[in-house]
Design a protein around this motif. Structure first.
Motif, PDB file in Angstrom:
ATOM      1  N   GLY A  35       0.812  -1.207   0.000  1.00  0.00           N
ATOM      2  CA  GLY A  35       0.000   0.000   0.000  1.00  0.00           C
ATOM      3  C   GLY A  35       0.845   1.255   0.000  1.00  0.00           C
ATOM      4  N   LEU A  36       1.897   1.259   0.813  1.00  0.00           N
ATOM      5  CA  LEU A  36       2.779   2.416   0.846  1.00  0.00           C
ATOM      6  C   LEU A  36       3.354   2.681  -0.538  1.00  0.00           C
ATOM      7  CD1 LEU A  36       4.791   3.531   3.758  1.00  0.00           C
ATOM      8  CD2 LEU A  36       6.032   3.388   1.625  1.00  0.00           C
ATOM      9  N   ALA A  37       3.734   1.618  -1.231  1.00  0.00           N
ATOM     10  CA  ALA A  37       4.272   1.758  -2.590  1.00  0.00           C
ATOM     11  C   ALA A  37       3.223   2.361  -3.536  1.00  0.00           C
ATOM     12  CB  ALA A  37       4.746   0.404  -3.108  1.00  0.00           C
ATOM     13  N   LEU A  38       1.981   1.943  -3.410  1.00  0.00           N
ATOM     14  CA  LEU A  38       0.917   2.541  -4.231  1.00  0.00           C
ATOM     15  C   LEU A  38       0.840   4.040  -3.986  1.00  0.00           C
ATOM     16  CD1 LEU A  38      -1.904  -0.132  -3.844  1.00  0.00           C
ATOM     17  CD2 LEU A  38      -0.626   0.405  -5.938  1.00  0.00           C
ATOM     18  N   GLY A  39       0.941   4.438  -2.715  1.00  0.00           N
ATOM     19  CA  GLY A  39       0.923   5.855  -2.370  1.00  0.00           C
ATOM     20  C   GLY A  39       2.117   6.617  -2.911  1.00  0.00           C
ATOM     21  N   LEU A  40       3.195   5.917  -3.178  1.00  0.00           N
ATOM     22  CA  LEU A  40       4.398   6.540  -3.761  1.00  0.00           C
ATOM     23  C   LEU A  40       4.343   6.543  -5.289  1.00  0.00           C
ATOM     24  CD1 LEU A  40       7.184   4.973  -1.490  1.00  0.00           C
ATOM     25  CD2 LEU A  40       6.155   7.252  -1.308  1.00  0.00           C
ATOM     26  N   GLY A  41       3.242   6.030  -5.846  1.00  0.00           N
ATOM     27  CA  GLY A  41       3.095   5.999  -7.300  1.00  0.00           C
ATOM     28  C   GLY A  41       3.818   4.843  -7.962  1.00  0.00           C
ATOM     29  N   ILE A  42       4.064   3.785  -7.217  1.00  0.00           N
ATOM     30  CA  ILE A  42       4.763   2.612  -7.748  1.00  0.00           C
ATOM     31  C   ILE A  42       3.731   1.607  -8.224  1.00  0.00           C
ATOM     32  CG2 ILE A  42       6.275   0.679  -7.137  1.00  0.00           C
ATOM     33  CD1 ILE A  42       7.599   2.680  -5.115  1.00  0.00           C
ATOM     34  N   GLU A  43       3.868   1.186  -9.472  1.00  0.00           N
ATOM     35  CA  GLU A  43       2.911   0.253 -10.059  1.00  0.00           C
ATOM     36  C   GLU A  43       3.420  -1.181 -10.086  1.00  0.00           C
ATOM     37  OE1 GLU A  43       1.689   1.812 -13.845  1.00  0.00           O
ATOM     38  OE2 GLU A  43       1.131   3.743 -12.967  1.00  0.00           O
ATOM     39  N   ASP A  44       4.692  -1.396  -9.794  1.00  0.00           N
ATOM     40  CA  ASP A  44       5.267  -2.741  -9.775  1.00  0.00           C
ATOM     41  C   ASP A  44       4.627  -3.590  -8.681  1.00  0.00           C
ATOM     42  OD1 ASP A  44       7.051  -1.967 -11.750  1.00  0.00           O
ATOM     43  OD2 ASP A  44       8.648  -1.505 -10.331  1.00  0.00           O
ATOM     44  N   THR A  45       4.672  -4.898  -8.864  1.00  0.00           N
ATOM     45  CA  THR A  45       4.224  -5.825  -7.834  1.00  0.00           C
ATOM     46  C   THR A  45       5.265  -5.845  -6.724  1.00  0.00           C
ATOM     47  OG1 THR A  45       3.075  -7.170  -9.469  1.00  0.00           O
ATOM     48  CG2 THR A  45       3.585  -8.213  -7.355  1.00  0.00           C
ATOM     49  N   ILE A  46       4.818  -5.624  -5.506  1.00  0.00           N
ATOM     50  CA  ILE A  46       5.714  -5.605  -4.348  1.00  0.00           C
ATOM     51  C   ILE A  46       5.699  -6.988  -3.702  1.00  0.00           C
ATOM     52  CG2 ILE A  46       6.187  -4.547  -2.102  1.00  0.00           C
ATOM     53  CD1 ILE A  46       6.432  -2.607  -4.507  1.00  0.00           C
ATOM     54  N   SER A  47       6.880  -7.520  -3.470  1.00  0.00           N
ATOM     55  CA  SER A  47       6.989  -8.803  -2.775  1.00  0.00           C
ATOM     56  C   SER A  47       8.043  -8.674  -1.686  1.00  0.00           C
ATOM     57  CB  SER A  47       7.338  -9.929  -3.749  1.00  0.00           C
ATOM     58  OG  SER A  47       8.575  -9.666  -4.372  1.00  0.00           O
ATOM     59  N   SER A  48       8.007  -9.588  -0.755  1.00  0.00           N
ATOM     60  CA  SER A  48       8.943  -9.548   0.362  1.00  0.00           C
ATOM     61  C   SER A  48      10.377  -9.752  -0.130  1.00  0.00           C
ATOM     62  CB  SER A  48       8.597 -10.629   1.374  1.00  0.00           C
ATOM     63  OG  SER A  48       9.558 -10.626   2.410  1.00  0.00           O
ATOM     64  N   PRO A  49      11.300  -8.932   0.370  1.00  0.00           N
ATOM     65  CA  PRO A  49      12.716  -9.111  -0.002  1.00  0.00           C
ATOM     66  C   PRO A  49      13.439 -10.082   0.929  1.00  0.00           C
ATOM     67  CG  PRO A  49      12.453  -7.083   1.220  1.00  0.00           C
ATOM     68  CD  PRO A  49      11.069  -7.693   1.097  1.00  0.00           C
ATOM     69  N   THR A  50      12.729 -11.038   1.483  1.00  0.00           N
ATOM     70  CA  THR A  50      13.289 -11.947   2.480  1.00  0.00           C
ATOM     71  C   THR A  50      14.604 -12.575   2.038  1.00  0.00           C
ATOM     72  OG1 THR A  50      11.103 -12.455   3.330  1.00  0.00           O
ATOM     73  CG2 THR A  50      12.844 -14.020   3.853  1.00  0.00           C
ATOM     74  N   PHE A  51      14.665 -13.069   0.821  1.00  0.00           N
ATOM     75  CA  PHE A  51      15.865 -13.789   0.383  1.00  0.00           C
ATOM     76  C   PHE A  51      16.853 -12.912  -0.381  1.00  0.00           C
ATOM     77  CE2 PHE A  51      12.514 -16.954   0.919  1.00  0.00           C
ATOM     78  CZ  PHE A  51      13.114 -17.717   1.911  1.00  0.00           C
TER      79      PHE A  51
END
Length: 145
Positions: free
Chosen positions: A51-67
Motif C-alpha cells: 500500500g505504501l508503494a501505491l501511495g508513492l506511485g509505484i505500479e510494480d508488484t511488491i513482494s517480500s525481499p526476504t531472500f
C-alpha cells in the motif's frame, strides 16, 4: 535534543484495509523518509508496504525481499524495501544503509528492530499487531527530532 513521537492507532479488518492504510500514509510521506516496520511473522508488513508503494506511485508488484534482503522500485518517490530479519546482530554500519538515502527515496525496513544500532534516524516506526485472523492493530509513530 529529545525526540518527540506522535502516535496514531488504526484497526484494519482485512489485508485490503491494511494495504489501503499503507497507501494513505505513502501518499503523505515525505521524501528521504525512513520507515521501520515491526510485528510478528506473517502479520502484514509486506501488505502494508504494498500500500505504501501505491501511495508513492509505484505500479510494480511488491513482494517480500526476504531472500534478496533489498528490492528497489521507482515511482513518484523511489522505494528501497529492506528485510532485516536475517540481519539481526549485524553492525548496520557495515551494511551501508546510509548510502541508500537520498531526497527521492523512501526506505522501508521490515524487522527494523533487528537493526537497533542504525546510524541514522527513523522517521516512522510502524508496529503491526495480530488481533485475529483478519484484524490488525497498527500503530504509526512519527518521530520528530
Amino acid at each position: 535534543m529529545v525526540n518527540k513521537m506522535k502516535n496514531e492507532k488504526y484497526t484494519t479488518n482485512s489485508v485490503n484495509e491494511t494495504i489501503d492504510l499503507g497507501e494513505r500514509i505513502g501518499t503523505a510521506i515525505k521524501s528521504g523518509a525512513v520507515v521501520s516496520l515491526t510485528g510478528d511473522l506473517g502479520v502484514g508488513k509486506t501488505a502494508f508496504t504494498k500500500g505504501l508503494a501505491l501511495g508513492l506511485g509505484i505500479e510494480d508488484t511488491i513482494s517480500s525481499p526476504t531472500f534478496t534482503l533489498m528490492k528497489e522500485y521507482e515511482g513518484r518517490l523511489d522505494l528501497k524495501h529492506i528485510d532485516a530479519y536475517r540481519l539481526e546482530g549485524v553492525d548496520s554500519d557495515s551494511l551501508g544503509l546510509f548510502d541508500l538515502m537520498d531526497d527521492r527515496t523512501v526506505i522501508v525496513i521490515e524487522w527494523g528492530s533487528f537493526l537497533d544500532d542504525l546510524d541514522f534516524n527513523v522517521d516512522y516506526d510502524i508496529n503491526i499487531k495480530y488481533i485475529d485472523e483478519t484484524v490488525r492493530e497498527i500503530t504509526v509513530s512519527e518521530v520528530e527530532a
